[in-house]
Design a protein around this motif. Structure first.
Motif, mmCIF file in Angstrom:
data_model
loop_
_atom_site.group_PDB
_atom_site.id
_atom_site.type_symbol
_atom_site.label_atom_id
_atom_site.label_comp_id
_atom_site.label_asym_id
_atom_site.label_seq_id
_atom_site.Cartn_x
_atom_site.Cartn_y
_atom_site.Cartn_z
ATOM 1 N N ARG A 80 0.834 -1.203 0.000
ATOM 2 C CA ARG A 80 0.000 0.000 0.000
ATOM 3 C C ARG A 80 0.868 1.252 0.000
ATOM 4 N NH1 ARG A 80 -4.381 -2.310 4.380
ATOM 5 N NH2 ARG A 80 -5.800 -3.201 2.859
ATOM 6 N N ALA A 81 1.989 1.207 0.716
ATOM 7 C CA ALA A 81 2.872 2.368 0.755
ATOM 8 C C ALA A 81 3.484 2.637 -0.617
ATOM 9 C CB ALA A 81 3.977 2.147 1.789
ATOM 10 N N LYS A 82 3.607 1.567 -1.430
ATOM 11 C CA LYS A 82 4.131 1.752 -2.780
ATOM 12 C C LYS A 82 3.101 2.383 -3.691
ATOM 13 C CE LYS A 82 5.550 -2.496 -3.893
ATOM 14 N NZ LYS A 82 6.259 -3.588 -4.607
ATOM 15 N N ARG A 122 1.406 8.049 -2.748
ATOM 16 C CA ARG A 122 2.144 6.975 -2.093
ATOM 17 C C ARG A 122 3.139 6.319 -3.044
ATOM 18 N NH1 ARG A 122 -2.493 3.332 0.865
ATOM 19 N NH2 ARG A 122 -2.911 4.659 2.666
ATOM 20 N N GLY A 123 4.387 6.295 -2.643
ATOM 21 C CA GLY A 123 5.389 5.592 -3.435
ATOM 22 C C GLY A 123 5.909 6.389 -4.617
ATOM 23 N N ASP A 124 5.136 7.383 -5.058
ATOM 24 C CA ASP A 124 5.581 8.172 -6.194
ATOM 25 C C ASP A 124 6.182 9.496 -5.718
ATOM 26 O OD1 ASP A 124 6.007 8.496 -8.908
ATOM 27 O OD2 ASP A 124 4.146 9.635 -9.176
ATOM 28 N N GLU A 158 11.898 8.141 -7.752
ATOM 29 C CA GLU A 158 12.541 9.395 -7.376
ATOM 30 C C GLU A 158 11.570 10.314 -6.639
ATOM 31 O OE1 GLU A 158 14.673 11.077 -10.621
ATOM 32 O OE2 GLU A 158 16.028 9.355 -10.634
ATOM 33 N N PRO A 159 11.161 9.909 -5.450
ATOM 34 C CA PRO A 159 10.156 10.680 -4.715
ATOM 35 C C PRO A 159 10.729 11.991 -4.190
ATOM 36 C CG PRO A 159 11.054 8.970 -3.322
ATOM 37 C CD PRO A 159 11.665 8.770 -4.665
#
Lengths: 315, 621
Positions: free
Chosen positions: A219-221, B387-389, B471-472
């Motif tokens: 989910r964090a991804k 999230r994640g990005d 590359e957040p």
């Protein structure tokens, strides 16, 4: 992978041997004399003695076991006296019909059960979860033979949607659509209990997995929730669902006996019950050994599937 | 026991099961004294009467026998046979299990092999084989069903006895010169008895069903005697013309099995302590939000946490894990959040993209702003895209945070793919590049590894690579080095530091280790009991901590080359956050505390960039 399958097959040999020993021992529990049972109580002592000799029953038990085992290894399961044909021919023919029924039910129970359990877990305490839990409770509580009878009343007698019984229509038919037509009711009735069990277990397994840290990672991804459930969570839950599927296959195979009786399905369960009532013991013996051996092989297939799914299992 | 019953009846379904079962049992016990007609009296003139006809409450069967009477006697017989086979299976199975478990070694091996072989049969085949050998009949069906269930008991009981047999009190009994039989009877059996009873209660419904099934097939009870199964079996011949005769025994079997199932579930739930805490509920994709009070206005920081409140609701208790936290980071900056376990630092971090497990977590106030947009009020899809990005996490303990069944290359590729359309072979190249970026040797072959094939340090690097995948702008690192040894820790910190400088990303670094903070962070916030107690530039706080807690925390760090310094542990424990006293939460452990510390809220004050939440700070800031 090949060596793993081979290893499992080799390790199954003692189990297969054990199965023959157990069946042989059970059959030697028979009170009285098999020849008398075959010839009836009016048989002359001479005839009984002759038949005993013909059947090899005058030899010691251990010798008899090895003769029986040796014959089986060459494909000779003896001759059914009530049908007057080789046991193996009858068993193969009947097992084919059982396989169609039980196989369909097994696929049904696996697909529907896992799906229902997954939806139930993903919507825990929601309307879908409550509905599924209720249906599952009914499903696992209703005896399959009673469910089958009620289905016949509703769908065959009242609504006239489906045929009452049998595997093919008596006149015409005999093709695949006809088979599927006849298969719908018995396969559903047979799958009901197993579907309930699989659904419950899948729900529990999914709930357990959904609490794991790697789900939070997914989910964090930013993985979409549908993918989190159907990909990450279900894949991990399958590790605990698959062994239960293996167990359920045994229950489906067992339940087939009742369903074959209720729906007049020409399978091996009905053959066994008939054979018991006619005291055709060679037929019982051959059928039991054959089906049990197939079940052992099936369980090896389940283990192989498990090892394909879970890379942590050493192969 | 009363508590157990209370728990059991709180489960409404289990209560229904208990009531239905109780009714059936009462009827069965009363059967001999009820004014019933003779169950065997046939009356061919009155065949297949419907319900309530001619004094037959449930009508008559194909021989004109009274259905109600047959049903009750049949139920009694079915229950008795089921019970008897359960007892027989439990007795024989448990004996085998106890012997195998107690003696162990070759006895155990031999017995368990045999048990495995019996278990290799689909159960009905074995039962059919036994009935075939012994001949049809109720007693033989009972024997068959019991025999089929023996391995279940043998296996379960053996497992428990094996552990019992190795325990001290068994050794003591042996040394006291007691014989095997006596040890088994006085030491082992009393300990496994509860397990046997539980195993019996879970199988009894099953056994009733199985014996009914054999009777249904005509292999159990023989006419005129009838249990529920043979009643159904006989009625089947007239299923289509007179369905009611089949429905009566069928519904009874259904009711028995269902009530036993409901009861069994209730018992299991009442015995499983995890259910009581509600821990078995699964977390939702985003933390629930129930904000009270005004939403703070936007600031121009890259990421800002504003007056954040996160609570855990467990039953009637409310744990205030985060009680009003403000944080902010700018591009290229590293902010440390430091505190003991339970200080609320991880919950603060997880609240940022609403990853706090919910239930039980609820965000009850404040805002989290990423480039001014409020993430607490955002929709799931808006949040998912961040999230994640834009905001990525690195978690502690990479063994449990990486999916065990996917190759790490696939997990890396997925992190990219869910945000950007990239062709497949390109994804693999990117995954390898990422692994190289975090200094994993042999990245080309490592990319196909599963997490369990890597060392802890390597897995942590994979976790970092995954956070870097898109590359957040912000990386939130939740104790990423806690599980690692010191050299690996140093490498990882250096790596993060390099990446920060190369790519200009902002890092929120959560730790309980001031040594790590000193190495990496520009600024630091010290948390205690869900609130920030001191914040400011790292070096300033390290040199001159203002809050007594921060000072003590820094004193806990041993320094190389500075021997002879006394290491001071902080006495006491952090407070439970479900019942915080008013005023300073640290007061009970603080040696500078006075009465005024416990009177009302202590504000976080000072001249920026420093601030402290203390009435008697060590330094004036």
């Amino acid at each position: 992978m090949g060596s793993y399958i081979l290893k499992r097959l080799v390790s199954a040999l003692p189990v297969l041997l054990g199965i023959t020993v157990i069946v042989f021992l059970i059959m030697s529990l028979i009170p009285g004399d098999p020849a008398t049972a075959i010839l009836g109580s009016y048989a002359t002592p001479d005839n009984v003695e002759k038949l005993n000799r013909d059947l090899g029953l005058d030899k010691p038990m251990v010798t008899r076991y090895f003769i029986w085992l040796g014959n089986m290894l060459t494909g000779d399961f003896g001759r059914s006296f009530s049908l007057n044909r080789p046991v193996i021919d009858e068993v193969l023919e009947r097992f084919h019909a059982t396989l169609i029924l039980a196989g369909t039910s097994f696929v049904l129970c696996a697909v529907l059960g896992i799906l229902a359990g997954t939806v139930s877990a993903a919507r825990q305490y929601g309307a879908a979860d409550k509905a599924i839990t209720f249906v599952v409770l009914i499903g696992i509580s209703i005896p399959s033979f009673f469910l089958g009878m009620m289905m016949i009343l509703l769908f065959a007698v009242d609504l006239r949607w489906l045929p009452v019984s049998g595997m093919y229509a008596i006149y015409g038919g005999g093709d695949l659509p006809d088979l599927i037509w006849h298969l719908i009711m018995p396969a559903t009735a047979l799958a009901a209990v197993a579907t309930g069990v699989v659904a419950r277990l899948s729900r529990a397994a999914m709930l357990e997995v959904l609490r794991q840290d790697y789900i939070r990672t997914a989910r964090a991804k930013g993985v979409p929730e549908r993918r989190v459930i159907m990909g990450h969570a279900l894949r991990a839950a399958m590790v605990s669902i698959i062994p239960v599927l293996g167990l359920q296959a045994g229950f489906v195979l067992s339940g087939a006996v009742y369903i074959e009786i209720v729906f007049q399905w020409p399978g091996i369960g009905r053959m066994l019950v008939d054979a018991i009532l006619k005291r055709d013991l060679l037929l019982v013996q051959g059928g039991v050994v054959f089906v049990a051996a197939c079940y052992v092989l099936f369980n090896i297939a389940v283990d192989v599937a498990q090892s394909l799914l879970d890379p942590r299992i050493k192969t | 026991m009363t508590r157990f019953l209370k728990l059991l009846f709180r489960n409404r379904l289990a209560g229904i099961g208990a009531v239905v079962m109780g009714l059936i049992l009462a009827l069965v016990i009363l059967t001999p004294v009820l004014p019933l007609q003779d169950p065997y009296a046939t009356d061919l003139g009155a065949r297949f009467k419907g319900a309530l006809q001619d004094g037959h409450i449930l009508g008559t069967d194909h021989l004109g026998r009274d259905q109600l009477s047959r049903l009750l006697w049949g139920t009694q017989l079915s229950l008795l046979v089921g019970l008897a086979s359960a007892f027989a299976a439990a007795l024989i199975g448990s004996t085998i299990g106890v012997i195998a478990g107690y003696f162990g070694g070759r006895t155990d091996n031999l017995i368990m092999r045999a048990v495995d072989m019996v278990m290799a049969f689909p159960y009905i085949l074995l039962a059919l084989a036994i009935v075939a050998a012994l001949g049809p009949g109720l007693l033989n069906a009972l024997i068959a069903v019991a025999a089929v269930n023996v391995p279940f008991f043998a296996r379960n009981i053996r497992g428990i006895v094996v552990t019992l047999a190795g325990r001290e009190f068994v050794d003591a009994a042996r040394l006291a010169g007691m014989g095997h039989t006596r040890i088994i009877l006085t030491e082992i059996v009393p300990n496994v008895l509860p397990v046997i009873v539980i195993a019996m209660s879970t199988t009894i419904g099953w056994m009733i069903l199985e014996t009914a099934g054999l009777s249904f097939l005509g292999l159990g009870s023989q006419p005129p005697q009838a249990d529920l199964g043979s009643m159904l079996g006989e009625a089947r011949a007239a299923l289509i013309t007179h369905p009611f005769t089949s429905v009566v025994p069928g519904v009874m079997i259904f009711l028995i099995v269902m009530s036993i199932n409901l009861l069994g579930d209730g018992v299991r739930d009442a015995l499983d302590p995890r259910l009581k805490s509600g821990a078995l509920s699964r977390p939702l994709p985003v933390t629930t939000v129930g904000r009270e009070g005004p939403i703070p206005a936007a600031t121009d920081d890259l990421l800002a946490v504003q007056d954040l409140h996160t609570q855990f609701h467990a039953g009637s208790r409310i744990f205030r894990a985060v009680g009003g936290v403000d944080l902010a980071v700018r591009p290229g900056e590293c902010l440390g959040i430091i505190g003991e376990s339970g200080s609320g630092k991880s919950v603060t971090a997880l609240s940022i993209t609403r990853l706090v497990a919910s239930p039980p977590g609820v965000i009850t106030g404040g805002a989290v702003r990423f480039r001014e947009a409020d993430m607490i009020g955002a929709s799931y899809e808006e949040l998912r895209q961040i999230r994640g990005d834009k905001v990525a996490y690195i978690f502690q303990d990479p063994l449990s945070t990486l999916h065990p069944l996917y190759r790490i290359g696939d997990q890396l590729a997925e992190a990219i793919r869910v945000h950007h359309k990239v062709p497949k072979d390109e994804l693999r190249k990117r995954a390898i590049t990422l692994l190289k970026d975090v200094r994993i040797p042999n990245a080309e072959s490592r990319v196909d590894n599963y997490p369990h094939e890597m060392s802890g340090g390597m897995r942590q690097r994979v976790g970092i690579a995954m956070a870097l995948a898109n590359e957040p702008d912000v990386i939130i690192a939740d104790e990423p080095t806690t599980a690692l040894d010191v050299t690996v820790q140093a490498q990882i910190l250096a790596l993060l530091n390099d990446l920060r400088r190369e790519k200009g990303l902002a890092i929120v670094f959560i730790t309980h280790d001031f040594g790590v903070v000193a190495q990496l962070c520009d600024r630091v916030a010290v948390m205690y009991a869900g609130r920030i107690v001191e914040t400011g530039p790292t070096q300033a706080i390290l040199d001159a901590p203002a809050h007594p807690y921060a000072k003590r925390l820094i004193a806990c760090v041993p320094e190389l080359g500075h021997g002879r310094r006394e290491l001071a542990a902080i006495p006491g424990l952090p407070p439970a956050v479900d019942d915080l006293p008013p005023g300073c939460a640290f007061a009970p452990r603080c040696d500078k505390a006075s009465a005024s510390c416990c009177e009302g809220d202590v504000p976080l004050i000072g001249t920026p960039p420093r601030a402290v939440r203390c009435l008697y700070p060590e330094e004036n800031v």
